[in-house]
Design a protein around this motif. Structure first.
Motif, PDB file in Angstrom:
ATOM      1  N   GLU A  56      19.805  12.306  32.559  1.00 42.84           N
ATOM      2  CA  GLU A  56      19.149  12.962  31.412  1.00 42.84           C
ATOM      3  C   GLU A  56      19.739  14.346  31.120  1.00 42.84           C
ATOM      4  O   GLU A  56      19.005  15.325  30.931  1.00 42.84           O
ATOM      5  N   GLU A 114      22.001  17.295  29.215  1.00 46.35           N
ATOM      6  CA  GLU A 114      22.483  17.774  27.929  1.00 46.35           C
ATOM      7  C   GLU A 114      23.784  18.525  28.167  1.00 46.35           C
ATOM      8  O   GLU A 114      23.885  19.311  29.104  1.00 46.35           O
ATOM      9  N   GLU A 139      26.871  20.913  26.582  1.00 46.33           N
ATOM     10  CA  GLU A 139      27.361  21.767  25.510  1.00 46.33           C
ATOM     11  C   GLU A 139      28.877  21.782  25.623  1.00 46.33           C
ATOM     12  O   GLU A 139      29.422  21.965  26.703  1.00 46.33           O
TER      13      GLU A 139
END
Lengths: 121, 210
Positions: A27, A29, A31
């Motif tokens: 899970e 994220e 960048e």
């Protein structure tokens, strides 16, 4: 946190010494950063990293499909790809899960939290 | 390589703790001391350039940022405190550093997959709340490195540290004796500031090929 750091971290729960590396990223994220390319940096860094774990992790994240073993000669294209993997993928949140003992290490604001509870020390 | 004066002046721009926490003995490492530790490590021992460097109890990150400025390949900065890590992160961004990561951890339980080359640290002296924590940091630093450890310790503990270093199979050298000026940051400090005698120590692993 970059994948370089992920490649250095292992589960340190007391007594957990089987399947404690690499920690499974879940899970997360990502960048995308832009970093200056430096072939020497990539080569020096690769000497210090566990290639198999890097290949396995980048594959499971769908970032890259690296060969199973580190190629003896790294061509420009490969170096560029590794540059992106090592310096431009920044994991800002998510978690790392130990495949041995299931301990969860959260990642917040780009910083992995490796703290244990008292019973795990 | 940049000059010592330049390094010191760069490190003066590193932000320090807004609200230092006594339980973690958060005394900032001054730009003056940090720059001398780092400069010595690189100019005399070549322990920074192209090396993987760790900072145990990084606080606001002055040692890591300095090591980065002297050409470290990659920096891992470890601390237990979110607020310190947040300031460290801002500093890292201010210096536009790309080859460094922060990790939240209790140094006592830290374990790494592979070893780093060099460790820099200004560990808690362990005087107030947590006796012996300085030695816990030192043992960990030696365990996770292959080359050298640079650290600051109270001069009064020197004999003990030399004995321990021998036990742990590393050499230990007093690089410099410093007067560490601890400003009165905490309520229990009665004087404006206290000078304590501190040793700047270098520990080297025997298989160091230098």
């Amino acid at each position: 946190m970059r994948l370089i750091t992920h490649n250095m971290l292992q589960c340190h729960v007391k007594g957990c010494n089987k399947d404690n590396f690499p920690l499974k990223l879940e899970e997360i994220e990502i960048e995308e950063l832009e970093a200056e390319f430096n072939a020497d940096f990539i080569k020096s860094m690769l000497n210090r990293l566990d290639w198999k774990a890097l290949a396995q992790t980048t594959f499971s994240l769908g970032i890259a499909q690296l060969p199973e073993e580190m190629p003896e000669e790294l061509n420009d294209e490969m170096l560029q790809q590794l540059h992106h993997i090592l310096l431009e993928v920044d994991i800002t949140s998510g978690r790392m899960v130990c495949q041995g003992c299931n301990h969860v290490y959260p990642i917040r604001d780009g910083i992995p939290n490796m703290l244990l509870t008292e019973s795990e020390v | 390589m940049i000059k010592l004066k330049q390094l010191e002046s760069l490190l003066q721009d590193v932000d320090v703790f807004e609200k230092p926490k006594i339980q973690f003995e958060q005394y900032p490492t001054s730009a003056h001391i940090a720059s001398r530790m780092l400069y010595t490590a690189q100019s005399m021992y070549d322990d920074i350039e192209d090396k993987i460097v760790a900072d145990l109890g990084c606080g606001c990150g002055v040692l890591s940022i300095g090591a980065n400025q002297l050409g470290a390949l990659y920096n891992f900065a470890f601390d237990i405190d979110d607020d310190a890590l947040a300031i460290c992160r801002e500093n890292m961004e201010g210096f536009e550093i790309e080859n460094m990561d922060l990790i939240k951890v209790d140094v006592e339980t830290l374990s790494l997959r592979d070893k780093v080359d060099t460790v820099f640290m200004n560990p808690p002296f362990g005087t107030k709340t947590h006796k012996g924590i300085d030695m816990v940091f030192l043992k960990k630093a030696i365990d996770i490195s292959t080359r050298a450890v640079y650290s600051l310790h109270k001069t009064s503990t020197r004999e003990h540290i030399f004995k321990k270093a021998k036990e742990w199979g590393v050499s230990c050298e007093v690089v410099a004796e410093l007067r560490y000026d601890i400003p009165a940051m905490y309520k229990f400090h009665k004087k404006k500031s206290v000078d304590i005698q501190v040793d700047f120590l270098r520990f080297a692993h025997p298989d160091d090929q230098e």
